[in-house]
Motif scaffolding. Structure first.
Motif, PDB file in Angstrom:
ATOM      1  N   ASP A   1      14.677 -35.453 -12.867  1.00 40.34           N
ATOM      2  CA  ASP A   1      14.106 -34.217 -12.322  1.00 40.34           C
ATOM      3  C   ASP A   1      14.815 -32.993 -12.909  1.00 40.34           C
ATOM      4  N   LYS A   2      16.139 -33.093 -13.001  1.00 33.57           N
ATOM      5  CA  LYS A   2      16.902 -31.963 -13.535  1.00 33.57           C
ATOM      6  C   LYS A   2      16.528 -31.712 -15.000  1.00 33.57           C
TER       7      LYS A   2
ATOM      8  N   ASN B   1      13.071 -30.126 -15.056  1.00 30.54           N
ATOM      9  CA  ASN B   1      13.145 -28.718 -14.648  1.00 30.54           C
ATOM     10  C   ASN B   1      13.705 -27.847 -15.769  1.00 30.54           C
TER      11      ASN B   1
ATOM     12  N   ASN C   1      11.062 -27.387 -18.324  1.00 27.39           N
ATOM     13  CA  ASN C   1      10.057 -26.431 -17.834  1.00 27.39           C
ATOM     14  C   ASN C   1      10.520 -24.991 -18.029  1.00 27.39           C
TER      15      ASN C   1
ATOM     16  N   LEU D   1       9.942 -22.848 -10.392  1.00 29.66           N
ATOM     17  CA  LEU D   1      11.238 -23.067  -9.754  1.00 29.66           C
ATOM     18  C   LEU D   1      11.719 -21.787  -9.072  1.00 29.66           C
TER      19      LEU D   1
ATOM     20  N   HIS E   1      21.194 -24.571 -14.808  1.00 28.10           N
ATOM     21  CA  HIS E   1      20.748 -25.082 -16.100  1.00 28.10           C
ATOM     22  C   HIS E   1      21.313 -24.314 -17.299  1.00 28.10           C
TER      23      HIS E   1
END
Length: 199
Positions: free
Chosen positions: A8-9, A12, A15, A43, A51
């Motif tokens: 998921d990280k 993200n 994205n 997000l 990130h």
């Protein structure tokens, strides 16, 4: 609250890079705020620093990813080889100097859409931009050497590649700069440069 997985990280993060690539190319790096960028990525604003250390770091990564995607077009054309619409390099040039590319800077090549931003930003962003430019020069020089019946030295192929990329970026930058107020001029720039790209 469930913990975010590593997958998921990573998704993200990608994205954010993808959203930044589109927004930076369309609006310019400085015009895009982190809140709007994170919203575009789906997000929350607060998650950005999970990130990236800075917007500059993201800009460099987005620039690199955008060039990688754009250079993929050249690689695909080379893989397909010559066809009824010309050599791989001719097809790339025609696509680059098209109205469709001009009118979609958010999805187009970053060489023209980020040229001013790269010059105004940090060494990190300039470095990512330079890597992309080198990728184009290497690919163009290789194809120019292959396309010419006469023997080109590596230096001659490199010089022709520099001229070609400079023509493409200059033409696209000018065509975009006048497309709303002088659409006929914009079209003329693209048409003329397509016809004489290899002169």
């Amino acid at each position: 609250m469930p913990r975010i997985t590593r997958e998921d990280k990573a998704r993200n993060r990608q994205n954010i890079i993808d959203a930044a690539g589109r927004m930076f190319r369309a609006q310019g790096i400085d015009a895009v705020g982190i809140a709007d960028l994170m919203k575009e990525a789906g997000l929350t604003h607060g998650g950005f620093y999970n990130h990236f250390a800075s917007k500059d770091e993201l800009a460099a990564e987005a620039c690199g990813a955008s060039f990688e995607a754009s250079l993929g077009v050249l690689d695909q054309a080379v893989e397909e080889g010559p066809g009824p619409t010309g050599t791989p390099l001719q097809r790339v040039v025609n696509g680059y100097l098209s109205a469709a590319h001009r009118d979609a800077p958010d999805g187009g090549c970053p060489s023209a859409s980020l040229v001013i931003d790269a010059g105004r930003h940090s060494d990190t962003v300039q470095g990512a931009y330079a890597v992309g430019v080198e990728g184009y020069l290497t690919g163009f020089a290789s194809e120019l050497a292959r396309d010419h019946d006469e023997e080109l030295t590596p230096q001659e192929a490199r010089e022709r590649a520099v001229l070609l990329l400079s023509r493409l970026v200059g033409a696209m930058t000018l065509a975009r700069a006048v497309r709303h107020t002088e659409p006929e001029l914009s079209d003329e720039i693209l048409r003329t440069c397509r016809a004489h790209a290899f002169d």
